[in-house]
Write an enzyme that holds these catalytic residues in place. Structure first.
Site, PDB file in Angstrom:
ATOM      1  N   CYS A  12       0.925  -0.999   0.191  1.00 11.25           N
ATOM      2  CA  CYS A  12      -0.173   0.062   0.016  1.00 11.25           C
ATOM      3  C   CYS A  12       0.841   1.137   0.061  1.00 11.25           C
ATOM      4  CB  CYS A  12      -1.097  -0.149   1.095  1.00 11.25           C
ATOM      5  SG  CYS A  12      -0.323  -0.061   2.690  1.00 11.25           S
ATOM      6  N   TRP A  13       0.526   2.133   0.688  1.00  8.69           N
ATOM      7  CA  TRP A  13       1.168   3.490   0.371  1.00  8.69           C
ATOM      8  C   TRP A  13       2.619   3.274   1.331  1.00  8.69           C
ATOM      9  CZ3 TRP A  13       1.694   7.470  -2.583  1.00  8.69           C
ATOM     10  CH2 TRP A  13       2.337   8.524  -2.123  1.00  8.69           C
TER      11      TRP A  13
END
Length: 351
Positions: free
Chosen positions: A98-99
């Site tokens: 993810c981020w």
């Protein structure tokens, strides 16, 4: 190894291509800006949900944000498992990120591991990947670039496409940028990618090239449309051996008429682009060219654009920017048929 395994990008990179699926767990808009090449998007929170949970986090606090977000996360992961991965065998090996490698990818990786899949989570997430790409493009691999030079319409892009088709190594920056590299170079109904996605695609190709074999690339300027070619990659290209592609002006006009057919069909779009050249050529010249477009005199217009705009600009820049151009290998094309380009590509590929 215990799963989910949380590994750095440096540890993952040597086996990146061995993962069965690379899962980008970020929202759809984050994915659209840039991602690891080959990744699929399976959001743990979609754009609207991410905004909702993020707002709660800031206004109310982490507990309320997690209380609201948890069922959304669980429902989204369940849907992805049912619709995307229900048929995957026990040996299926996904990579999830993810981020920053935190809650979103961690939630998905935990559930996939509990099912029994050997899932790996990228520590540091997309940000770690992006830092690696940026660093790699600042110091790209030592490759044997062969720069295909030639005036506008000489068939550089077609030659690169043909070279790619016969198995040569090709870095086609215009294809990656969805742009033909001139004021008239935008492609209809195909927007350019983001700068970061452009760079990701370049990085992905560079890492796959065999340093023992040549890499063919076009003599681009620093920008392809609105996108910037990484500075260190451009420096390597400009110091590399050149191939001077030659084609008669008559055939160049024919080739451009084929490649820019969309402008021939819509003179208003062409005339809008010609307005960008007023500062270089003056309003009277541009108006005359626009009248030629409106009257259907496209071959004559293309010829004038070559003589008055493209060729002088090319001659001003090529010697200055590509230092080995004066001793370039000459490659002449007799026509613009598929056979002509195949013969030229095979001659280069065999050298």
């Amino acid at each position: 190894m215990k799963y989910p395994a949380v590994l750095s990008f440096a540890d993952i990179l040597p086996a990146l291509d061995a993962f069965d699926t690379i899962i980008d767990a970020r929202s759809e808009s984050e994915y659209a800006l840039d991602r690891i090449p080959g990744a699929i998007n399976a959001p743990v929170l979609d754009d609207a949900q991410r905004i909702r949970v993020g707002t709660l986090y800031k206004q109310t606090g982490p507990f309320e944000a997690k209380r609201v977000g948890a069922p959304l996360v669980a429902a989204n992961i369940a849907r992805h498992i049912e619709t995307l991965w229900a048929d995957k065998p026990r040996e299926w090996k996904p990579l999830v990120y993810c981020w920053r490698g935190g809650n979103r990818s961690g939630s998905m990786a935990h559930i996939l591991a509990k099912i029994g899949w050997p899932v790996v989570q990228l520590d540091g997430g997309y940000k770690a990947y992006r830092a690696h790409v940026a660093g790699s493009l600042e110091n790209p691999p030592e490759l044997d670039f062969r720069v295909v030079c030639g005036t506008t319409g000489s068939g550089k892009s077609r030659l690169l496409e043909t070279l790619d088709g016969i198995g040569a190594q090709v870095l086609d920056l215009e294809k990656l940028a969805a742009h033909r590299g001139s004021v008239l170079g935008h492609l209809p109904n195909e927007p350019q990618p983001t700068q970061k996605w452009f760079e990701s695609q370049i990085w992905d190709l560079l890492r796959r090239f065999d340093p023992a074999r040549p890499v063919f690339v076009e003599s681009e300027s620093k920008k392809v449309g609105n996108l910037r070619v990484p500075e260190a990659v451009m420096a390597r290209m400009r110091a590399s051996p050149c191939i001077a592609l030659s084609l008669s002006r008559e055939n160049r006009v024919r080739l451009l008429m084929e490649d820019y057919e969309h402008f021939c069909a819509d003179p208003s779009a062409l005339n809008g682009q010609l307005d960008h050249l007023v500062q270089l050529h003056g309003r009277d010249t541009i108006t005359a060219w626009q009248e030629m477009a409106n009257s259907g005199a496209m071959p004559e217009l293309v010829d004038q654009l070559l003589v008055q705009h493209y060729d002088p600009a090319y001659l001003r820049s090529i010697d200055r920017n590509f230092v080995q151009y004066p001793k370039a290998q000459l490659l002449e094309l007799g026509d613009i048929s598929k056979g002509d380009f195949e013969a030229a590509a095979r001659k280069l590929h065999a050298a």
